[in-house]
Design a protein around this motif. Structure first.
Motif, PDB file in Angstrom:
ATOM      1  N   CYS A  47      -2.057   6.470   0.095  1.00  0.00           N
ATOM      2  CA  CYS A  47      -3.401   6.497   0.682  1.00  0.00           C
ATOM      3  C   CYS A  47      -3.445   7.715   1.719  1.00  0.00           C
ATOM      4  CB  CYS A  47      -3.975   5.149   1.131  1.00  0.00           C
ATOM      5  SG  CYS A  47      -3.770   4.054  -0.096  1.00  0.00           S
ATOM      6  N   HIS A  48      -3.641   9.006   1.296  1.00  0.00           N
ATOM      7  CA  HIS A  48      -3.314   9.839   2.386  1.00  0.00           C
ATOM      8  C   HIS A  48      -4.404  10.377   3.288  1.00  0.00           C
ATOM      9  CE1 HIS A  48       0.457  10.507   0.253  1.00  0.00           C
ATOM     10  NE2 HIS A  48      -0.028  10.878  -0.908  1.00  0.00           N
ATOM     11  N   THR A 104       0.968  -1.182  -0.012  1.00  0.00           N
ATOM     12  CA  THR A 104       0.035   0.060   0.025  1.00  0.00           C
ATOM     13  C   THR A 104       0.912   1.305  -0.005  1.00  0.00           C
ATOM     14  OG1 THR A 104       0.014   0.012   2.315  1.00  0.00           O
ATOM     15  CG2 THR A 104      -1.914  -1.110   1.180  1.00  0.00           C
ATOM     16  N   TYR A 105       0.158   2.314  -0.509  1.00  0.00           N
ATOM     17  CA  TYR A 105       1.199   3.519  -0.578  1.00  0.00           C
ATOM     18  C   TYR A 105       0.164   4.684  -1.224  1.00  0.00           C
ATOM     19  CZ  TYR A 105       1.468   2.529  -5.856  1.00  0.00           C
ATOM     20  OH  TYR A 105       0.961   2.434  -7.029  1.00  0.00           O
ATOM     21  N   LEU A 110       4.550  -0.858   3.270  1.00  0.00           N
ATOM     22  CA  LEU A 110       3.707   0.131   3.445  1.00  0.00           C
ATOM     23  C   LEU A 110       4.685   1.455   2.970  1.00  0.00           C
ATOM     24  CD1 LEU A 110       2.459  -1.750   5.404  1.00  0.00           C
ATOM     25  CD2 LEU A 110       1.201   0.207   6.239  1.00  0.00           C
ATOM     26  N   SER A 153      -0.096  10.377   6.232  1.00  0.00           N
ATOM     27  CA  SER A 153      -1.293  10.663   7.153  1.00  0.00           C
ATOM     28  C   SER A 153      -1.266   9.328   8.163  1.00  0.00           C
ATOM     29  CB  SER A 153      -2.548  10.797   6.655  1.00  0.00           C
ATOM     30  OG  SER A 153      -2.699   9.503   5.881  1.00  0.00           O
ATOM     31  N   LEU A 154      -0.465   8.529   7.991  1.00  0.00           N
ATOM     32  CA  LEU A 154      -0.230   7.317   8.853  1.00  0.00           C
ATOM     33  C   LEU A 154       0.209   7.833  10.238  1.00  0.00           C
ATOM     34  CD1 LEU A 154      -1.122   4.411   8.936  1.00  0.00           C
ATOM     35  CD2 LEU A 154       1.176   3.755   8.278  1.00  0.00           C
ATOM     36  N   CYS A 183       6.610   7.131   6.004  1.00  0.00           N
ATOM     37  CA  CYS A 183       5.745   7.496   6.652  1.00  0.00           C
ATOM     38  C   CYS A 183       5.985   8.323   7.857  1.00  0.00           C
ATOM     39  CB  CYS A 183       4.784   6.164   7.255  1.00  0.00           C
ATOM     40  SG  CYS A 183       4.625   5.026   6.014  1.00  0.00           S
ATOM     41  N   ASN A 199       5.124   5.768   1.626  1.00  0.00           N
ATOM     42  CA  ASN A 199       4.438   7.346   1.107  1.00  0.00           C
ATOM     43  C   ASN A 199       3.041   7.337   1.771  1.00  0.00           C
ATOM     44  OD1 ASN A 199       4.148   9.361   0.118  1.00  0.00           O
ATOM     45  ND2 ASN A 199       3.324   8.334  -2.157  1.00  0.00           N
ATOM     46  N   TRP A 200       3.129   7.242   3.136  1.00  0.00           N
ATOM     47  CA  TRP A 200       1.488   7.289   3.824  1.00  0.00           C
ATOM     48  C   TRP A 200       2.046   8.486   4.832  1.00  0.00           C
ATOM     49  CZ3 TRP A 200      -1.945   3.112   5.967  1.00  0.00           C
ATOM     50  CH2 TRP A 200      -2.378   2.312   4.695  1.00  0.00           C
TER      51      TRP A 200
END
Length: 792
Positions: A587-588, A584-585, A609, A614-615, A636, A611-612
């Motif tokens: 998904c902001h 997954t990547y 995982l 907002s995680l 992240c 490039n998140w």
């Protein structure tokens, strides 16, 4: 296996790869030759090599050396030498000493000149300079009257004018990506023993380079490309090639040069005169500018033809009658700019004349395209209709029932914007793979799909017009791929995915897809990949019930705000027991990934995982994923709350990539668990800007083979304990602006590094310069070094 998933090769796979490597080496060194026969490729030993090997087995030790493969020449080698493979150049006087050579191969970057003394090797049977940088050959080459095989690269001045003197030549291999510019040797027709000639570029007849030179080469076999056919004057000249009398040719390519579309060059007459032998298996016709194809297409001359490719024939209005060719398996029609209709004559020359059905007492069955398995229509810009053959035809008191495309398995239609009429779906009873892409009308997909139940793969891509009208029936596809279709309606997935055995769904750049909640394929779906669907908000509502799902990828879908949750109120639990890879990547809008989905993921081997932005929380207990081999959690930057733990319980973990870290996340991270892993081999840490030293727990990772450290903003020197990493082979350092020192000389000597990379570390870069850098002695013996000296 899922894409991107690594698994140790089985013993059979390793042996296969090793065998292929050996085979490639034998081909490159001319010890084996590739032989194509019909649809099979085999390999044989050249007669010369066979004779040589036999002589080696039979000789006694007193006969002296007859075979030598070296990097440099020793002048004292025996004159009885028969075979020489030499990497590098050789002096003129030295080559002349090996006057009894039968086989000579020169190769390597240092082999730049073929000595003039080559002409003295009068016993030479095989000369191979294709792996060298030799671009000119001396005229003396033409004195090798015993030469049978010549392998050569493109030459700046072309082959010598008197190449026709090589009367024993059987095989001419000319390696060149720009072969269309090569001028053929004059009077090549005198080489009457020639069997292998991969291409022939037609030149001027008066210079001995006309097409008639092919006429006397009766022993030609295999494959031949004939180019510059625009220089042939007509049918009579074309017939001088005598192609109809060459039974051993299995593949022919006819190619005309680029010309003004208005030019009138009697292409139809020329192609008529190039009638091949009935044994021909493959035929390509390129840039032909006739209005129609020759008669020998119509009278079943090509009874053995297996593959036909017709491309860039810009004037062609009417396709040849191909439906009765008994063995035709593959048909590719590309860029026929003047073809508006695939008519009844496509099936049979008599189809249009016979007319429709009528009363008769005699009924017979006739099959068109009885063996065709692959049909491709590409860039047919003005093609409007593809007519169906009639269900039956009557003629002379006989009714014939028509079967069409009975074994067609793969149908590709690309960039045919006006095509709306095609044969009824019942004409494709065996269709397995359908691809419709790049500017095609949706009616094509609608008509082909309306009643077909045999598809295992469906691929729709790029600008399907009016796709909202698409109506589909349920069918057992195993693969569905939709890419770049920006007019998809919001309920398209609900209509496309109600199939009983759907196994693979891939969606790329489909901005109109908002939800996947309509997908009801939990029983069989093995792979789900969704990329760049910018308005997608919802994944399948029963995602956790996808028991067969092995690979799940969700990337650059910025509006997804939830992966959903198992419904514990109804007793529903996650059944993702087959999941092997999760990627997954981008998904902001997601702030957390529910750990409940990992409850049954005992098969998960790759978790990735990145490039998140907002995680903030991912409190996964890795004991739920005991098979994990690769764990990547990077880019992240806001992950400061709960983080994964339990690395020490992973008995298969081999690769970890983590970062960036905040001060809080560095403290909370399970360094002790990570350091206790005995199977870990590759570690990548990035983004610890305030750390002045590496986490001390890492010194226990003495078995890792690769270590990458990036964006350590405060660290000034690598620790001395790094020298205890006896298995370390690769060390990559990047983005460490204050780093100046490697471990001590003694520690670096204990390391047996194979590769060192240093990027964007200006202070360390300066100290690693070969001229005066204080750290240079520590790294000078490392075989592979990549140091960016631009950033001091």
């Amino acid at each position: 296996m899922a894409e991107g998933f690594l698994q140790p090769d089985s013993q059979n796979e390793r042996m296969e790869k090793r065998g292929y490597k050996y085979l490639k080496t034998l081909l490159q060194t001319s010890l084996l030759e590739e032989v194509k026969k019909e649809w099979k490729t085999s390999y044989k030993m050249h007669d010369l090599v066979h004779d040589f090997a036999k002589s080696i087995l039979n000789r006694n030790s007193s006969n002296g050396d007859r075979y030598l493969a070296v990097e440099t020449i020793n002048e004292k080698k025996s004159e009885s030498l028969r075979t020489l493979f030499l990497e590098g150049g050789i002096a003129d006087d030295m080559l002349s000493k090996f006057k009894y050579l039968h086989v000579l191969k020169l190769f390597g970057a240092d082999a730049k000149k073929l000595p003039n003394s080559i002409g003295k090797l009068i016993h030479l049977h095989l000369l191979d300079i294709s792996g060298s940088r030799i671009t000119t050959v001396p005229k003396s080459l033409c004195k090798l009257y015993s030469l049978q095989t010549l392998r050569i690269n493109m030459l700046e001045e072309g082959l010598p004018k008197k190449m026709s003197n090589l009367i024993s030549l059987r095989h001419l291999h000319y390696y060149d990506h720009a072969g269309r510019k090569i001028q053929m040797p004059s009077r090549i027709g005198r080489l009457t023993c020639l069997q292998t000639l991969e291409f022939f570029n037609i030149g001027h007849q008066e210079e001995g380079r006309g097409i008639q030179e092919l006429g006397t080469l009766q022993d030609l076999k295999g494959t031949l490309e004939i180019r510059n056919l625009e220089l042939v004057n007509g049918k009579d000249d074309a017939e001088l090639a005598n192609l109809s009398k060459k039974p051993n040719m299995y593949r022919l390519v006819f190619e005309w040069g680029n010309r003004d579309r208005k030019s009138d060059k009697c292409d139809e007459d020329v192609l008529e005169g190039l009638q091949p032998h009935p044994n021909l298996k493959e035929l390509q016709i390129l840039k032909f500018m006739g209005d129609q194809f020759p008669q020998w297409f119509m009278n079943l001359t090509l009874t053995s033809l297996v593959e036909l490719r017709v491309e860039d024939c810009t004037r062609c209005r009417k396709l040849p009658a191909l439906g009765q060719l008994p063995f035709l398996k593959c048909l590719y029609l590309t860029r026929l700019d003047n073809t508006t209709s695939i008519g009844l004559s496509f099936y049979s020359a008599s189809a249009e004349e016979d007319g429709g059905s009528g009363g008769s007492d005699t009924i017979s069955r006739q099959t068109f395209f009885p063996s065709l398995k692959i049909l491709s229509l590409e860039s047919m810009k003005i093609l409007e209709e593809w007519k169906d053959a009639p269900e039956m035809m009557s003629n002379a008191g006989e009714v014939r029932v028509m079967d069409v495309f009975p074994v067609l398995e793969k149908l590709y239609i690309s960039d045919c914007p006006k095509l709306t009429t095609i044969p009824t779906p019942s004409r494709f009873p065996s269709l397995d793979v359908l691809e419709i892409k790049w500017n095609c009308h949706v009616l094509v997909a609608e008509k082909v799909l309306s009643n077909i139940t045999t598809l295992s793969s469906l691929y729709l891509r790029g600008g399907l017009q009016s796709i909202e009208s698409l109506e589909l029936v349920k069918r057992p596809e195993s693969s569905l791929r939709i890419e770049g279709c920006d007019s998809l309606p919001t309920d398209m997935l609900e209509r496309l995915c109600l199939f009983p055995i759907l196994q693979d769904v891939r969606l790329f750049r489909c901005p109109n897809i908002i939800t996947l909640r309509g997908m009801s394929c939990a029983a069989c779906l093995e792979s789900l990949a969704v990329h760049y669907c910018e308005n997608l908000r919802e994944l399948p509502d029963d995602l956790y019930q996808f028991q067969a799902l092995r690979c799940l990828t969700v990337g650059d879908c910025p509006r997804i705000n939830s992966f959903g949750y198992p419904n514990h109120n109804t007793g529903q639990k996650s059944l993702l027991k087959s999941l092997e890879m999760l990627l997954t990547y981008g998904c902001h809008e997601l702030t957390t990934l529910p750990v409940e989905m990992f409850e049954s993921c005992t098969s998960l081997r790759e978790l990735n995982l990145y490039n998140w932005h907002s995680l903030v929380s991912f409190p996964l207990d890795l004991r739920r994923t005991p098979s994990l081999a690769s764990f990547k959690l990077f880019d992240c930057p806001n992950l400061i709350a709960e983080m994964p733990s339990g690395f020490g319980y992973l008995t298969s973990l081999r690769e970890v990539q983590i970062g960036p870290f905040t001060d809080d996340s560095v403290i909370k991270f399970d360094w002790a668990g990570l350091a206790s892993s005995s199977t870990l081999r590759c570690v990548s840490l990035c983004g610890m800007p305030d750390m002045k030293s590496l986490p001390h727990q890492l010194q226990c990772l003495t078995t890792i083979t690769s270590l990458s450290l990036g964006d350590f903003g405060a660290i000034e020197a690598l620790p001395e304990w790094l020298g205890n990493f006896a298995s370390l082979e690769d060390l990559i350092l990047s983005g460490c602006p204050k780093l100046e020192y490697l471990p001590s000389m003694a520690a670096m000597e204990r390391l047996k590094l194979r590769r060192l990379e240093i990027w964007f570390c200006p202070l360390l870069n300066r100290r690693c310069t070969p001229q005066s850098g204080s750290e240079w002695p520590k790294i000078s013996d490392i075989p592979e070094r990549k140091i960016d000296f631009r950033y001091f």
